[in-house]
Enzyme design. Structure first.
Site, PDB file in Angstrom:
ATOM      1  N   TYR A  13      69.505  97.967  57.271  1.00 11.48           N
ATOM      2  CA  TYR A  13      70.782  97.423  56.800  1.00 11.48           C
ATOM      3  C   TYR A  13      70.686  95.966  56.380  1.00 11.48           C
ATOM      4  O   TYR A  13      71.585  95.428  55.746  1.00 11.48           O
ATOM      5  CB  TYR A  13      71.827  97.504  57.930  1.00 11.48           C
ATOM      6  CG  TYR A  13      72.033  98.863  58.548  1.00 11.48           C
ATOM      7  CD1 TYR A  13      71.670  99.103  59.871  1.00 11.48           C
ATOM      8  CD2 TYR A  13      72.597  99.898  57.830  1.00 11.48           C
ATOM      9  CE1 TYR A  13      71.854 100.339  60.455  1.00 11.48           C
ATOM     10  CE2 TYR A  13      72.790 101.145  58.403  1.00 11.48           C
ATOM     11  CZ  TYR A  13      72.423 101.352  59.717  1.00 11.48           C
ATOM     12  OH  TYR A  13      72.595 102.581  60.310  1.00 11.48           O
ATOM     13  N   ASP A  15      68.931  93.935  54.306  1.00 14.73           N
ATOM     14  CA  ASP A  15      68.948  93.428  52.933  1.00 14.73           C
ATOM     15  C   ASP A  15      70.382  93.404  52.436  1.00 14.73           C
ATOM     16  O   ASP A  15      70.859  92.423  51.870  1.00 14.73           O
ATOM     17  CB  ASP A  15      68.069  94.298  52.041  1.00 14.73           C
ATOM     18  CG  ASP A  15      66.654  94.447  52.608  1.00 14.73           C
ATOM     19  OD1 ASP A  15      66.242  95.572  52.943  1.00 14.73           O
ATOM     20  OD2 ASP A  15      65.994  93.416  52.781  1.00 14.73           O
ATOM     21  N   TYR A 187      64.420  98.396  66.759  1.00 16.77           N
ATOM     22  CA  TYR A 187      63.684  99.345  65.941  1.00 16.77           C
ATOM     23  C   TYR A 187      63.135 100.458  66.828  1.00 16.77           C
ATOM     24  O   TYR A 187      62.929 100.260  68.038  1.00 16.77           O
ATOM     25  CB  TYR A 187      62.539  98.642  65.195  1.00 16.77           C
ATOM     26  CG  TYR A 187      63.027  97.637  64.182  1.00 16.77           C
ATOM     27  CD1 TYR A 187      62.741  96.287  64.313  1.00 16.77           C
ATOM     28  CD2 TYR A 187      63.773  98.037  63.085  1.00 16.77           C
ATOM     29  CE1 TYR A 187      63.190  95.363  63.391  1.00 16.77           C
ATOM     30  CE2 TYR A 187      64.244  97.118  62.155  1.00 16.77           C
ATOM     31  CZ  TYR A 187      63.953  95.786  62.315  1.00 16.77           C
ATOM     32  OH  TYR A 187      64.415  94.858  61.403  1.00 16.77           O
ATOM     33  N   GLN A 242      80.666  94.011  60.249  1.00 18.20           N
ATOM     34  CA  GLN A 242      79.843  92.864  60.668  1.00 18.20           C
ATOM     35  C   GLN A 242      80.618  91.976  61.644  1.00 18.20           C
ATOM     36  O   GLN A 242      80.077  91.513  62.646  1.00 18.20           O
ATOM     37  CB  GLN A 242      79.406  92.060  59.444  1.00 18.20           C
ATOM     38  CG  GLN A 242      78.327  92.726  58.606  1.00 18.20           C
ATOM     39  CD  GLN A 242      77.812  91.836  57.494  1.00 18.20           C
ATOM     40  OE1 GLN A 242      78.596  91.160  56.815  1.00 18.20           O
ATOM     41  NE2 GLN A 242      76.495  91.814  57.280  1.00 18.20           N
ATOM     42  N   ARG A 258      67.645  92.615  66.001  1.00 18.16           N
ATOM     43  CA  ARG A 258      66.438  92.827  65.207  1.00 18.16           C
ATOM     44  C   ARG A 258      66.535  92.143  63.855  1.00 18.16           C
ATOM     45  O   ARG A 258      67.478  91.386  63.592  1.00 18.16           O
ATOM     46  CB  ARG A 258      66.206  94.330  65.047  1.00 18.16           C
ATOM     47  CG  ARG A 258      67.218  95.027  64.170  1.00 18.16           C
ATOM     48  CD  ARG A 258      67.047  96.528  64.164  1.00 18.16           C
ATOM     49  NE  ARG A 258      67.533  97.087  62.923  1.00 18.16           N
ATOM     50  CZ  ARG A 258      67.697  98.392  62.691  1.00 18.16           C
ATOM     51  NH1 ARG A 258      67.449  99.270  63.663  1.00 18.16           N
ATOM     52  NH2 ARG A 258      68.105  98.821  61.510  1.00 18.16           N
ATOM     53  N   GLY A 259      65.562  92.426  62.978  1.00 22.27           N
ATOM     54  CA  GLY A 259      65.615  92.011  61.580  1.00 22.27           C
ATOM     55  C   GLY A 259      65.887  90.543  61.370  1.00 22.27           C
ATOM     56  O   GLY A 259      65.209  89.680  61.886  1.00 22.27           O
ATOM     57  N   GLU A 260      66.930  90.266  60.607  1.00 20.59           N
ATOM     58  CA  GLU A 260      67.248  88.906  60.191  1.00 20.59           C
ATOM     59  C   GLU A 260      68.697  88.554  60.468  1.00 20.59           C
ATOM     60  O   GLU A 260      68.992  87.567  61.125  1.00 20.59           O
ATOM     61  CB  GLU A 260      66.949  88.737  58.695  1.00 20.59           C
ATOM     62  CG  GLU A 260      67.268  87.374  58.148  1.00 20.59           C
ATOM     63  CD  GLU A 260      66.462  87.054  56.884  1.00 20.59           C
ATOM     64  OE1 GLU A 260      66.976  86.273  56.082  1.00 20.59           O
ATOM     65  OE2 GLU A 260      65.360  87.596  56.725  1.00 20.59           O
ATOM     66  N   ASP A 261      69.631  89.354  60.014  1.00 22.14           N
ATOM     67  CA  ASP A 261      71.041  88.971  60.108  1.00 22.14           C
ATOM     68  C   ASP A 261      71.535  89.036  61.551  1.00 22.14           C
ATOM     69  O   ASP A 261      72.137  88.081  62.054  1.00 22.14           O
ATOM     70  CB  ASP A 261      71.896  89.851  59.203  1.00 22.14           C
ATOM     71  CG  ASP A 261      73.310  89.291  59.052  1.00 22.14           C
ATOM     72  OD1 ASP A 261      74.276  90.010  59.352  1.00 22.14           O
ATOM     73  OD2 ASP A 261      73.426  88.103  58.692  1.00 22.14           O
ATOM     74  N   SER A 262      71.259  90.146  62.250  1.00 22.44           N
ATOM     75  CA  SER A 262      71.729  90.243  63.640  1.00 22.44           C
ATOM     76  C   SER A 262      71.022  89.211  64.521  1.00 22.44           C
ATOM     77  O   SER A 262      71.588  88.733  65.507  1.00 22.44           O
ATOM     78  CB  SER A 262      71.510  91.660  64.189  1.00 22.44           C
ATOM     79  OG  SER A 262      70.134  92.009  64.144  1.00 22.44           O
TER      80      SER A 262
HETATM   81  O1  TRH Z   1      68.875  96.404  59.624  1.00 21.85           O
HETATM   82  P1  TRH Z   1      67.825  95.406  59.905  1.00 21.85           P
HETATM   83  O2  TRH Z   1      66.664  95.859  60.640  1.00 21.85           O
HETATM   84  O3  TRH Z   1      67.346  94.779  58.537  1.00 21.85           O
HETATM   85  C1  TRH Z   1      66.035  94.434  58.311  1.00 21.85           C
HETATM   86  C2  TRH Z   1      65.947  93.010  58.047  1.00 21.85           C
HETATM   87  O4  TRH Z   1      66.728  92.644  57.023  1.00 21.85           O
HETATM   88  C3  TRH Z   1      64.542  92.628  57.696  1.00 21.85           C
HETATM   89  O5  TRH Z   1      64.472  91.289  57.286  1.00 21.85           O
HETATM   90  C4  TRH Z   1      64.083  93.441  56.576  1.00 21.85           C
HETATM   91  O6  TRH Z   1      62.745  93.157  56.350  1.00 21.85           O
HETATM   92  C5  TRH Z   1      64.206  94.853  56.983  1.00 21.85           C
HETATM   93  O7  TRH Z   1      65.566  95.170  57.270  1.00 21.85           O
HETATM   94  C6  TRH Z   1      63.789  95.650  55.864  1.00 21.85           C
HETATM   95  O8  TRH Z   1      68.434  94.187  60.726  1.00 21.85           O
HETATM   96  P2  TRH Z   1      69.426  93.007  60.352  1.00 21.85           P
HETATM   97  O9  TRH Z   1      68.809  92.038  59.451  1.00 21.85           O
HETATM   98  O10 TRH Z   1      69.945  92.509  61.638  1.00 21.85           O
HETATM   99  O11 TRH Z   1      70.608  93.696  59.557  1.00 21.85           O
HETATM  100  C7  TRH Z   1      71.498  94.563  60.186  1.00 21.85           C
HETATM  101  C8  TRH Z   1      72.852  94.432  59.518  1.00 21.85           C
HETATM  102  O12 TRH Z   1      73.688  95.530  59.919  1.00 21.85           O
HETATM  103  C9  TRH Z   1      73.580  93.152  59.928  1.00 21.85           C
HETATM  104  O13 TRH Z   1      74.233  92.575  58.814  1.00 21.85           O
HETATM  105  C10 TRH Z   1      74.622  93.648  60.926  1.00 21.85           C
HETATM  106  C11 TRH Z   1      74.920  95.013  60.366  1.00 21.85           C
HETATM  107  N1  TRH Z   1      75.524  95.960  61.313  1.00 21.85           N
HETATM  108  C12 TRH Z   1      76.887  96.172  61.219  1.00 21.85           C
HETATM  109  O14 TRH Z   1      77.574  95.564  60.379  1.00 21.85           O
HETATM  110  N2  TRH Z   1      77.464  97.074  62.076  1.00 21.85           N
HETATM  111  C13 TRH Z   1      76.764  97.756  63.034  1.00 21.85           C
HETATM  112  O15 TRH Z   1      77.338  98.554  63.777  1.00 21.85           O
HETATM  113  C14 TRH Z   1      75.344  97.504  63.122  1.00 21.85           C
HETATM  114  C15 TRH Z   1      74.535  98.220  64.142  1.00 21.85           C
HETATM  115  C16 TRH Z   1      74.746  96.619  62.235  1.00 21.85           C
END
Ligand code: TRH
Length: 356
Positions: A13, A15, A187, A242, A258-262
């Site tokens: 999610y 990106d 993850y 979010q 995880r990832g970047e935003d969370s």
């Molecule tokens: O989903 P991610 O693992 O995204 C990752 C990262 O972007 C990483 O940099 C990239 O290389 C990879 O994908 C491909 O984790 P991230 O970055 O935390 O993003 C999750 C998004 O989902 C964040 O904006 C929060 C959102 N989210 C919700 O809005 N509601 C929810 O219930 C959940 C579980 C997540």
């Protein structure tokens, strides 16, 4: 100014999450005209869900292919084009820019990193054969780089504890008073079963909030569901907006993200957390994690250092959970420091100043 953001979704999610959060900030906080071209609209719309229509409707969400149409009619040439996470711009869209009377600025928006080397690459030009100016833009913690995407800044947990989002009322009604709360967004590779069994053996009452898809990860509804002691209660959350996820993080005593935003939202929640960093083949993620911990633990004493590093490298809770109170105090201070360092408006504001 007119901004075109190109969002290519590799997986997960993030990106979409980062691109949507940036578009929202530029549009609603900085009054910019924003268009997003995305190659996976269902995921982007999922991340955009739950946002006030007055904000959402101001952002023009388009399928990736819609960017091709510019090729013929360059009337809507943007002022700034963002290649999120270094995605390639479509040839036909670029061709449209070549004949545009006024050339836009192209920004290659990189991944967030705490690594020191980004200071040398941030804001550097990336010469292109087509002659349209392009620059690298590195999000980061140091003052010399692109900053952190903090918008919207979440309120402190205590101040909004009673404002239970509608989608979460059912789950919140099942929480036990006096029990600690831990949210999990990791993850598949995380040793979650062993981690929960070890935590359960500590005997403390803990309510575990599993974000969307993690109950399946734990095969909770499968043949051999995980057996945990009764002091641990597992609760499954729906996919929430979010902002509602920000609220969940602010109401927990500990978060796994995880990832970047969370990862950034967990820091803004001011609570202790594990960053389950996106694993990379060449183990580059371990260097990236270490660089963040160097900054994060700069003011920490030895006990907290050892506990945090242990937790972030998946040592079992029995090895560090006793340092939770110390870590909670540190997390509040880190939130304050982060907001102070980003009081210039963070990434969105720095991007605006850079292109102005
Ligand atoms: O989903 P991610 O693992 O995204 C990752 C990262 O972007 C990483 O940099 C990239 O290389 C990879 O994908 C491909 O984790 P991230 O970055 O935390 O993003 C999750 C998004 O989902 C964040 O904006 C929060 C959102 N989210 C919700 O809005 N509601 C929810 O219930 C959940 C579980 C997540």
């Amino acid at each position: 100014m007119r901004w075109d953001i190109f969002c290519q979704i590799v997986d997960n999610y993030g990106d979409a999450g980062v691109c949507w959060r940036l578009a929202r900030s530029l549009s609603s906080l900085h009054g910019q005209e924003v268009r997003i071209f995305c190659d996976d609209l269902p995921t982007l719309n999922l991340l955009a869900s739950g946002v006030d229509p007055a904000i959402k409707d101001k952002i023009d969400i388009q399928p990736w292919e819609a960017s091709y149409s510019n090729a013929r009619h360059p009337v809507q040439t943007p002022d700034v084009v963002i290649e999120a996470f270094g995605c390639e711009l479509p040839e036909r869209y670029l061709a449209g820019l070549f004949i545009a009377p006024i050339k836009p600025l192209i920004i290659n928006l990189e991944y967030l990193s705490a690594e020191p080397w980004i200071v040398d690459f941030h804001a550097k030009a990336s010469p292109q054969s087509h002659g349209i100016s392009k620059y690298f833009f590195f999000p980061g913690f140091q003052k010399e780089v692109g900053g952190i995407l903090v918008d919207p800044i979440p309120p402190e947990g205590e101040k909004v504890a009673k404002q239970i989002p509608y989608d979460l009322k059912a789950v919140w009604a099942k929480l036990r008073s006096g029990a600690k709360r831990i949210s999990i967004f990791c993850y598949p590779g995380a040793p979650l079963r062993k981690w929960l069994e070890d935590l359960g053996a500590l005997g403390e009452d803990v309510d575990i909030l599993l974000t969307h898809g993690h109950a399946e990860l734990l095969n909770l509804y499968g043949e051999q569901p995980i057996q945990l002691p009764s002091n641990l209660q597992l609760l499954s959350l729906p996919f929430v907006s979010q902002d509602d996820l920000d609220w969940v993080l602010s109401q927990c005593d500990f978060n796994i993200v995880r990832g970047e935003d969370s990862f950034v939202r967990a820091q803004l929640a001011g609570k202790p957390f594990i960053w389950h960093i996106y694993p990379q083949e060449d183990r580059a993620h371990e260097v990236k994690l270490a660089a963040f911990l160097d900054l994060y633990l700069e003011e920490a004493n030895q006990e907290l250092r050892l506990a945090t590093i242990a937790a972030m490298t998946w040592a079992m809770p029995s090895q560090w959970f006793k340092a939770l109170d110390l870590w909670s105090t540190h997390s509040k201070a880190w939130r304050m420091q982060l907001l102070k360092n980003q009081e210039d408006g963070g990434l969105a504001a720095r991007l605006l100043r850079f292109v102005a």
